[in-house]
Write a protein that holds these residues in place. Sequence first.
Motif, PDB file in Angstrom:
ATOM      1  N   SER A 299       0.734  -1.119   0.142  1.00 31.18           N
ATOM      2  CA  SER A 299       0.044  -0.055  -0.074  1.00 31.18           C
ATOM      3  C   SER A 299       1.063   1.369   0.216  1.00 31.18           C
ATOM      4  CB  SER A 299      -1.086  -0.086   1.121  1.00 31.18           C
ATOM      5  OG  SER A 299      -0.147   0.155   2.555  1.00 31.18           O
TER       6      SER A 299
ATOM      7  N   THR B  13      -0.478  12.784  -0.652  1.00 31.78           N
ATOM      8  CA  THR B  13      -1.509  13.636  -0.740  1.00 31.78           C
ATOM      9  C   THR B  13      -1.269  14.526  -2.086  1.00 31.78           C
ATOM     10  OG1 THR B  13      -1.178  14.053   1.729  1.00 31.78           O
ATOM     11  CG2 THR B  13      -2.047  15.804   0.709  1.00 31.78           C
TER      12      THR B  13
ATOM     13  N   GLU C 170      -6.101  13.342   0.145  1.00 31.11           N
ATOM     14  CA  GLU C 170      -5.491  12.450   1.121  1.00 31.11           C
ATOM     15  C   GLU C 170      -5.784  11.204   0.473  1.00 31.11           C
ATOM     16  OE1 GLU C 170      -5.574  12.139   5.375  1.00 31.11           O
ATOM     17  OE2 GLU C 170      -5.026  14.434   5.287  1.00 31.11           O
TER      18      GLU C 170
ATOM     19  N   LEU D 143      -4.983   6.742   0.279  1.00 35.59           N
ATOM     20  CA  LEU D 143      -4.438   5.777   0.566  1.00 35.59           C
ATOM     21  C   LEU D 143      -4.828   4.610  -0.599  1.00 35.59           C
ATOM     22  CD1 LEU D 143      -3.346   3.486   2.634  1.00 35.59           C
ATOM     23  CD2 LEU D 143      -5.531   2.958   3.473  1.00 35.59           C
TER      24      LEU D 143
ATOM     25  N   GLN E  73       0.767   5.920   0.782  1.00 35.15           N
ATOM     26  CA  GLN E  73      -0.279   6.955   1.021  1.00 35.15           C
ATOM     27  C   GLN E  73       0.551   7.996   0.696  1.00 35.15           C
ATOM     28  OE1 GLN E  73      -0.112   6.352   5.535  1.00 35.15           O
ATOM     29  NE2 GLN E  73      -2.127   7.364   5.602  1.00 35.15           N
TER      30      GLN E  73
END
Length: 195
Positions: free
Chosen positions: A31, A35, A60, A62, A33
Motif C-alpha cells: 500500500s 497527498t 489524502e 490511501l 499513502q
Amino acid sequence: MPELSAAELGAVQVPELICSVDGLSRQPGTSKQLTIDFEAPAVIGTAVIGVPEGEPVELELLLESVLEGVLTTGTVRTTAVGECGRCLEEVGVPVVATFQELFQYPERAWGPPQADQGADEDRFEVVDDTIDLNRPVTDAVVLSLPFSPLCRDDCEGLCPDCGARLADQPGHGHQSVDARWAVLEEMLEDEREEI
Ligand SMILES: [Zn+2]
Ligand SMILES: [Zn+2]
C-alpha cells in the motif's frame, strides 16, 4: 443534480489526479499513502453551491493493492461557496468528502469486455499502471454538498415586505403594513355593507 457531476465535469481533467500505481499493481498486500494538492479546474457543484474554479483542493489518499486491483480510499478537503437558502448572503462551506473505489485490472473485471459501454459507468479500471481519480473525487465532492446551505442555522432570512436581511437589522418591522391592512379591512367592510 447528479447529471452535473460526471458528464460535464468529466470533460475537465485534472492531470494531478491521474496517479501512477506502478510498484503497487500485481503486488497484493502493498500500500501507499499520498497527498495530492490541486486547484478546482471548473466549478464543482451546482449554481446554488459549489467549489469555485481555482479553489485549492487537498486529497489524502490511501492506495492498497488487492487481488482484483487497487483499492483507493480518499478524503477530499476544500471549501464550497454558495448562497444562504434564506437570506441569499454568500456562505463559505467547508467540504470534507470521502470515497472508496476499487480500480480493477481489466482482464479480471466482471462482465463481457466490450458490451457494457455506458451501462457500467461505475466500474473503474487500472489503465497502463495508472488510475484516474477525477470522477471519484468530483462525485464525492458533489454528493457531500449541502442541498441548501445556510449562513447560520438560525438565519431569519429576508423581510417579506421589503427584502431587507433581518440579521442585519434587529427589530426590523413595518408600521405601514398594519395601516395597509386597516385600509383593506375598511374596504371589505364597505363592500359587505353594500351587499
Ligand atoms: Zn442567511
Ligand atoms: Zn422590511
